[in-house]
Scaffold this motif. Structure first.
Motif, PDB file in Angstrom:
ATOM      1  N   PHE A   1     -66.468  50.114  17.836  1.00 50.68           N
ATOM      2  CA  PHE A   1     -66.190  48.710  17.537  1.00 50.68           C
ATOM      3  C   PHE A   1     -67.154  48.161  16.493  1.00 50.68           C
ATOM      4  N   ASN A   2     -68.385  48.644  16.484  1.00 49.51           N
ATOM      5  CA  ASN A   2     -69.396  48.158  15.548  1.00 49.51           C
ATOM      6  C   ASN A   2     -69.583  49.057  14.338  1.00 49.51           C
ATOM      7  N   ALA A   3     -68.927  50.194  14.295  1.00 54.57           N
ATOM      8  CA  ALA A   3     -69.093  51.135  13.183  1.00 54.57           C
ATOM      9  C   ALA A   3     -68.455  50.577  11.915  1.00 54.57           C
ATOM     10  N   LYS A   4     -69.033  50.911  10.786  1.00 53.26           N
ATOM     11  CA  LYS A   4     -68.545  50.438   9.487  1.00 53.26           C
ATOM     12  C   LYS A   4     -68.381  51.627   8.535  1.00 53.26           C
ATOM     13  N   TYR A   5     -67.533  51.430   7.540  1.00 58.03           N
ATOM     14  CA  TYR A   5     -67.401  52.420   6.482  1.00 58.03           C
ATOM     15  C   TYR A   5     -68.644  52.382   5.602  1.00 58.03           C
ATOM     16  N   LYS A   6     -69.033  53.546   5.115  1.00 59.71           N
ATOM     17  CA  LYS A   6     -70.122  53.638   4.139  1.00 59.71           C
ATOM     18  C   LYS A   6     -69.568  54.399   2.946  1.00 59.71           C
ATOM     19  N   ASP A   7     -69.558  53.754   1.808  1.00 64.35           N
ATOM     20  CA  ASP A   7     -68.987  54.341   0.584  1.00 64.35           C
ATOM     21  C   ASP A   7     -67.539  54.783   0.804  1.00 64.35           C
ATOM     22  N   GLY A   8     -66.785  53.995   1.585  1.00 65.50           N
ATOM     23  CA  GLY A   8     -65.363  54.264   1.792  1.00 65.50           C
ATOM     24  C   GLY A   8     -65.039  55.312   2.842  1.00 65.50           C
ATOM     25  N   VAL A   9     -66.084  55.749   3.589  1.00 66.00           N
ATOM     26  CA  VAL A   9     -65.894  56.826   4.558  1.00 66.00           C
ATOM     27  C   VAL A   9     -66.605  56.480   5.865  1.00 66.00           C
ATOM     28  N   ALA A  10     -65.969  56.816   6.981  1.00 67.95           N
ATOM     29  CA  ALA A  10     -66.613  56.705   8.297  1.00 67.95           C
ATOM     30  C   ALA A  10     -66.398  58.027   9.020  1.00 67.95           C
ATOM     31  N   VAL A  11     -67.455  58.554   9.632  1.00 67.22           N
ATOM     32  CA  VAL A  11     -67.394  59.864  10.285  1.00 67.22           C
ATOM     33  C   VAL A  11     -67.819  59.722  11.740  1.00 67.22           C
ATOM     34  N   PHE A  12     -67.031  60.349  12.620  1.00 66.31           N
ATOM     35  CA  PHE A  12     -67.334  60.344  14.044  1.00 66.31           C
ATOM     36  C   PHE A  12     -67.298  61.772  14.567  1.00 66.31           C
ATOM     37  N   ALA A  13     -68.161  62.063  15.525  1.00 68.12           N
ATOM     38  CA  ALA A  13     -68.216  63.398  16.125  1.00 68.12           C
ATOM     39  C   ALA A  13     -68.256  63.269  17.643  1.00 68.12           C
ATOM     40  N   LEU A  14     -67.480  64.110  18.295  1.00 73.06           N
ATOM     41  CA  LEU A  14     -67.443  64.157  19.757  1.00 73.06           C
ATOM     42  C   LEU A  14     -67.816  65.574  20.187  1.00 73.06           C
ATOM     43  N   PRO A  15     -68.972  65.750  20.815  1.00 75.20           N
ATOM     44  CA  PRO A  15     -69.352  67.087  21.290  1.00 75.20           C
ATOM     45  C   PRO A  15     -68.370  67.598  22.338  1.00 75.20           C
ATOM     46  N   LYS A  16     -68.010  68.866  22.212  1.00 70.81           N
ATOM     47  CA  LYS A  16     -67.125  69.511  23.183  1.00 70.81           C
ATOM     48  C   LYS A  16     -67.916  70.420  24.104  1.00 70.81           C
ATOM     49  N   ALA A  17     -68.854  71.148  23.533  1.00 66.41           N
ATOM     50  CA  ALA A  17     -69.656  72.097  24.314  1.00 66.41           C
ATOM     51  C   ALA A  17     -70.908  72.454  23.531  1.00 66.41           C
ATOM     52  N   GLY A  18     -71.919  72.878  24.259  1.00 68.27           N
ATOM     53  CA  GLY A  18     -73.140  73.357  23.622  1.00 68.27           C
ATOM     54  C   GLY A  18     -74.154  72.254  23.421  1.00 68.27           C
ATOM     55  N   LEU A  19     -75.286  72.649  22.893  1.00 67.13           N
ATOM     56  CA  LEU A  19     -76.363  71.723  22.632  1.00 67.13           C
ATOM     57  C   LEU A  19     -77.049  72.144  21.346  1.00 67.13           C
ATOM     58  N   MET A  20     -77.238  71.165  20.470  1.00 63.66           N
ATOM     59  CA  MET A  20     -77.872  71.480  19.204  1.00 63.66           C
ATOM     60  C   MET A  20     -78.676  70.282  18.736  1.00 63.66           C
TER      61      MET A  20
END
Length: 176
Positions: free
Chosen positions: A141-160
């Motif tokens: 809800f609070n995320a914004k585009y930066k230089d015309g792009v927005a990126v989201f990641a959802l971890p499925k498994a593992g740890l890094m």
């Protein structure tokens, strides 16, 4: 007679090769549809991005791993105006602090048609310091585009110990 035999064999190989690619692409398309459901379930604020962006690419299975030297790779589906228009490949190689392995869903939203076209034309890559917003309830809800792009990641498994997307390179393949 020999010519007919070779033509038949060549035709069969061509057909099977085309089907193998189609089967692979269909698996990625199915995985992307499932990934979209998972993303929206994790944070319903992403619905606005899906509905209002000029386009987006969903990478349902990005594998990341490394110890000092790291790499990431994945295949995804590109959408424009809500319709599938092509496939994309993601590659990344980097050096720096990192340890472990992880499987994630990554989605890149393009705010404008120009930003999407840059991606499709191969003129798009992330700056070295770019990172994704981790998908958690309410953050979109609070995320914004930066230089015309927005990126989201959802971890499925593992740890890094690495949340960067900087240095990712992409290739786009149109369905047409």
């Amino acid at each position: 007679m020999k010519a007919i035999k070779y033509i038949t064999i060549f035709t069969m190989l061509f057909v099977f090769a085309g089907q193998a690619q189609t089967v692979k692409d269909q698996k990625i398309i199915d995985d992307a549809a499932e990934a979209k459901v998972m993303l929206l379930k994790a944070d319903e604020g992403l619905k606005t991005f899906f509905d209002e962006s000029a386009g987006y690419v969903i990478f349902p299975n990005v594998g990341k791993g490394g110890f000092i030297v790291g790499a990431a790779s994945g295949n995804g589906v590109v959408f424009e105006g809500g319709k599938k228009v092509g496939m994309a490949d993601l590659k990344k190689l980097n050096i720096g602090f990192q340890a472990g392995g992880q499987a994630i869903i990554e989605v890149i939203f393009f705010e404008t048609k120009n930003a999407l076209n840059d991606f499709k034309e191969g003129k798009f890559s992330f700056a070295a310091e770019a990172s994704a917003v981790a998908v958690r309830s309410g953050l979109a809800f609070n995320a914004k585009y930066k230089d015309g792009v927005a990126v989201f990641a959802l971890p499925k498994a593992g740890l890094m110990a690495d949340a960067s997307v900087g240095g990712q390179k992409f290739k786009y393949h149109s369905f047409e």
